[in-house]
Design an enzyme around this catalytic site. Sequence first.
Site, PDB file in Angstrom:
ATOM      1  N   LYS A 113       0.717  -0.995   0.082  1.00 34.34           N
ATOM      2  CA  LYS A 113       0.016  -0.163   0.041  1.00 34.34           C
ATOM      3  C   LYS A 113       0.717   1.084  -0.049  1.00 34.34           C
ATOM      4  O   LYS A 113       0.555   2.382  -0.536  1.00 34.34           O
ATOM      5  CB  LYS A 113      -1.031   0.103   1.246  1.00 34.34           C
ATOM      6  CG  LYS A 113      -1.907  -1.245   0.833  1.00 34.34           C
ATOM      7  CD  LYS A 113      -3.245  -1.093   1.994  1.00 34.34           C
ATOM      8  CE  LYS A 113      -4.312  -2.123   1.608  1.00 34.34           C
ATOM      9  NZ  LYS A 113      -3.778  -3.677   1.811  1.00 34.34           N
TER      10      LYS A 113
HETATM   11  C1  LIG Z   1      -4.396  -4.541   1.276  1.00 37.69           C
HETATM   12  C2  LIG Z   1      -3.817  -5.769   1.032  1.00 37.69           C
HETATM   13  C3  LIG Z   1      -4.231  -6.708   0.105  1.00 37.69           C
HETATM   14  C4  LIG Z   1      -5.266  -6.708  -0.763  1.00 37.69           C
HETATM   15  O1  LIG Z   1      -5.420  -5.980  -1.670  1.00 37.69           O
HETATM   16  P1  LIG Z   1      -6.427  -5.274  -2.368  1.00 37.69           P
HETATM   17  O2  LIG Z   1      -6.245  -4.046  -3.257  1.00 37.69           O
HETATM   18  O3  LIG Z   1      -7.479  -4.674  -1.262  1.00 37.69           O
HETATM   19  O4  LIG Z   1      -6.865  -6.294  -3.053  1.00 37.69           O
HETATM   20  C5  LIG Z   1      -3.234  -7.803   0.352  1.00 37.69           C
HETATM   21  N1  LIG Z   1      -2.282  -8.035   0.846  1.00 37.69           N
HETATM   22  C6  LIG Z   1      -1.780  -7.162   1.817  1.00 37.69           C
HETATM   23  C7  LIG Z   1      -0.597  -7.579   2.723  1.00 37.69           C
HETATM   24  C8  LIG Z   1      -2.648  -5.915   1.832  1.00 37.69           C
HETATM   25  O5  LIG Z   1      -2.111  -4.968   2.852  1.00 37.69           O
END
Ligand SMILES: *Cc1c(COP(=O)(O)O)cnc(C)c1O
Length: 471
Positions: A113
């Site tokens: 993220k």
């Molecule tokens: C947010 C997240 C996901 C999922 O990603 P999306 O964009 O919501 O599909 C998967 N793995 C981790 C570690 C995350 O922080």
Amino acid sequence: MLYLSTRGHPDRKHFCEILLEGLAPDGGLYLPERYPRVDPATLARWRGLPYHELAFEILSLYIDDIPAADRRAVCAKTYTPEVFGTREIVPLKKLEDGLYLEALSNGPTLAFKDMAMQLLGNLFEYELGRRGEQLNILGATSGDTGSAAEYAMRGKKGVRVFMTSPHGRMSPFQQAQMFSLQDANIHNLALEGVFDDCQDIVKAVSNDLEFKRKYRIGTVNSINWARLVAQVVYYFAGYFQATKHDSQKVSFAVPSGNFGNICAGHVARMMGLPVERLVLATNENDVLDEFFRTGVYRVRAGADTHETSSPSMDISKASNFERFVFDLLGRDAARTKTLFGDELARNGRIDLSRDPAFKQARERFGFISGKSTHSDRLATIRSTWERLGVMVDTHTADGLKVARENLEAGVPMIVLETALPVKFAAAIVEALGREPERPARFEGLERLPRRVTVLPPDVGQVKSYIAAHCG
Ligand SMILES: *Cc1c(COP(=O)(O)O)cnc(C)c1O
């Protein structure tokens, strides 16, 4: 480039207008009017670019209301080796022939993220400064989103963050990461409840339009288009590292929750990146795997949402999914509005199983899916460690498990690494009987002083806190 709503609202907007907004006024999600196509000559030129310049090239196709020099400066400031740990920013690691791991988790909070949120922080500061405005970001997190938002917004002019989280329920590392921030513009609110309580309170505050306007409340959730477009960049960067020339195809395997990450892959593919398959992996919360297998999208009740060892994928509905369905239906906004506005609210499900469009999800858009459970995760973490000496986190393990089930001869498979193991230590200890590796800069994190306010899960108290700290 102008942006439209998936539910057909007549307004068209520029990038910076939707940057600070959440949903479109009709409840739809914003998408560009069309996906710019990248021709082979451009692709060949991009191949040699450093990451921040690649980001500049891609973002420039989508942003027409920030001058080029400023766009370039924001990208250069965001994607640096200092912030992301390596010169490549998203280095590719070969696991074995035809199978790669793309490292997206070496940013400040060790989850993918950061890739989008760090850019968002700089875009927010830029745009708010230009307008002479302030924004108070209110969010709910079960871990990764909140910390990524806080590390992106800390110390930024014009921005404050109020982040609610369920008291005592995030992993110890995640709590330490967030609560050790001492920046005056970051406020941690630990609510004595579960994640759903936090989300309900954020919704209740946002639905109080007068409060929202008076205190300039905004969000940074995963439906923000700027986050999505930032993520498009690493699909290109991964592709260039896995291939030698642009006639080759690759597939991506993506651990998925809210469909944000893989939706960026869909956009990259629509732009002409040679992607064979987009392999969607879920955990026990298999709303999306069910859709891609059956054509039925069935949202779950909170009580039917499993708490798993890949918690950032524990979702009951996928907030970005409407974007893909809009494209799947040939961009039929009226139909998207009926499906997501009416049918989903009434029946809790959307059924495309008998619709000819559903077949297109695989045939034309390249999607396939699979699911991974707790025991799959442990087995994958163990075998990857024992056979290859590589430690993966639980979310990445879900992606890797489903990737292996869908390997095709001659098509490199790139698994997106979405977090580092240290964030989810308990599952690593369960799988390997040892603590995960910890990057040196996080030594002693749990012993740092903490800045957090514990509150009951009460809308009134959260509002009072915000009002008292809004300057
Ligand atoms: C947010 C997240 C996901 C999922 O990603 P999306 O964009 O919501 O599909 C998967 N793995 C981790 C570690 C995350 O922080």
